[in-house]
Design a protein around this motif. Sequence first.
Motif, short mmCIF file in Angstrom:
data_model
loop_
_atom_site.label_atom_id
_atom_site.label_comp_id
_atom_site.label_asym_id
_atom_site.label_seq_id
_atom_site.Cartn_x
_atom_site.Cartn_y
_atom_site.Cartn_z
N HIS A 94 0.84 -1.20 0.00
CA HIS A 94 0.00 0.00 0.00
C HIS A 94 0.88 1.25 0.00
N ALA A 95 1.94 1.23 0.81
CA ALA A 95 2.83 2.39 0.89
C ALA A 95 3.58 2.61 -0.42
N VAL A 96 4.01 1.52 -1.05
CA VAL A 96 4.67 1.64 -2.35
C VAL A 96 3.73 2.28 -3.36
N ASP A 97 2.48 1.80 -3.40
CA ASP A 97 1.51 2.34 -4.34
C ASP A 97 1.21 3.81 -4.04
N TRP A 98 1.14 4.14 -2.73
CA TRP A 98 0.92 5.53 -2.35
C TRP A 98 2.05 6.42 -2.85
N ALA A 99 3.29 5.98 -2.63
CA ALA A 99 4.45 6.78 -3.02
C ALA A 99 4.53 6.93 -4.54
N ALA A 100 4.12 5.89 -5.27
CA ALA A 100 4.18 5.94 -6.73
C ALA A 100 3.12 6.89 -7.30
N ALA A 101 2.10 7.22 -6.49
CA ALA A 101 1.01 8.08 -6.98
C ALA A 101 1.05 9.49 -6.43
N ASP A 102 1.72 9.70 -5.29
CA ASP A 102 1.73 11.02 -4.66
C ASP A 102 2.62 11.98 -5.45
N SER A 103 2.15 13.21 -5.61
CA SER A 103 2.87 14.17 -6.45
C SER A 103 4.25 14.51 -5.91
N ARG A 104 4.46 14.34 -4.60
CA ARG A 104 5.76 14.65 -4.00
C ARG A 104 6.80 13.58 -4.30
N THR A 105 6.35 12.37 -4.59
CA THR A 105 7.28 11.24 -4.66
C THR A 105 7.15 10.40 -5.92
N GLU A 106 6.19 10.72 -6.78
CA GLU A 106 5.92 9.85 -7.94
C GLU A 106 7.09 9.76 -8.90
N HIS A 107 7.97 10.75 -8.89
CA HIS A 107 9.12 10.76 -9.80
C HIS A 107 10.33 10.04 -9.22
N LEU A 108 10.25 9.54 -8.00
CA LEU A 108 11.41 8.95 -7.34
C LEU A 108 11.38 7.42 -7.42
N ALA A 109 12.54 6.84 -7.70
CA ALA A 109 12.67 5.39 -7.61
C ALA A 109 12.61 4.99 -6.14
N ILE A 110 12.05 3.82 -5.89
CA ILE A 110 11.76 3.40 -4.53
C ILE A 110 12.68 2.27 -4.10
N GLY A 111 13.14 2.36 -2.86
CA GLY A 111 13.87 1.27 -2.21
C GLY A 111 13.13 0.89 -0.94
N ALA A 112 13.43 -0.29 -0.42
CA ALA A 112 12.81 -0.76 0.82
C ALA A 112 13.89 -1.16 1.80
N PHE A 113 13.74 -0.70 3.04
CA PHE A 113 14.66 -1.03 4.12
C PHE A 113 13.87 -1.77 5.19
N GLY A 114 14.27 -3.00 5.51
CA GLY A 114 13.57 -3.79 6.50
C GLY A 114 14.47 -4.18 7.64
N ALA A 115 13.93 -4.13 8.86
CA ALA A 115 14.66 -4.54 10.05
C ALA A 115 13.96 -5.73 10.68
N SER A 116 14.73 -6.74 11.07
CA SER A 116 14.20 -7.92 11.74
C SER A 116 13.06 -8.52 10.90
N THR A 117 11.88 -8.71 11.48
CA THR A 117 10.78 -9.28 10.71
C THR A 117 10.33 -8.38 9.57
N GLY A 118 10.58 -7.08 9.70
CA GLY A 118 10.23 -6.16 8.62
C GLY A 118 10.98 -6.44 7.34
N SER A 119 12.12 -7.12 7.43
CA SER A 119 12.87 -7.47 6.23
C SER A 119 12.08 -8.40 5.33
#
Length: 220
Positions: A94-119
């Motif tokens: 959901h957050a990836v899709d939000w970032a890909a659609a929001d005008s502040r961030t839609e032009h930015l390539a996305i990375g993901a950082f996960g810690a522990s179970t978040g990985s």
Amino acid sequence: MPLHRTDEIMVPTEAGDLPGFLDLPDAASGLVLFAHGSGSSRFSRRNRAVAQALSRGGIGTLLLDLLTPDEHARDQRTAEHRFDIPLLTRRLVHAVDWAAADSRTEHLAIGAFGASTGSAAALGAAALRPQQVRAVVSRGGRPDLAVDILDDVRQPTLLIVGGLDETVLELNREAAARMPSPAQIEVIPGASHLFEEPGKLEAVSALARDFFRAHLGSAA
């Protein structure tokens, strides 16, 4: 240090909104979404330290909760959601899709950082959104919890593990061997699972910053 702005945002999901902090340096070279470990939140001291290092390096960050406030309160009592990797993965998507659609961030390539179970959630989101998520970094992660989707993770992946965290190190090595694109493993000597020893979290931050700098450019 790049100029930047920090906004409080809400990511809508099927169960309610997820609160987060969006930090965008001037002329950001990419955006990294954070998936916290079990029982943690957007206020995680360790992830905030990593996010600040990325921001100083010109990379935008989104620290957000993967549980709604009601879910988080219930999880603090019952721990029922913190190992629900499919749920956490859906929330990060959901957050990836939000970032890909929001005008502040839609032009930015996305990375993901996960810690522990978040990985595991970060890897899951990479598998489900291969066009949007360009790179993944794990800190003391549990990629073994995402074993069913590791075959679908083809993005550049960096697995950072403490040298004293022997069990998790072995789990990371086994997971890396299953991934079709070789994952890079960096072992921080003398670091335990939480990287609490002096200078160890700073080492994690520098590795993550350089990896994301190398793999996040302008979005296609």
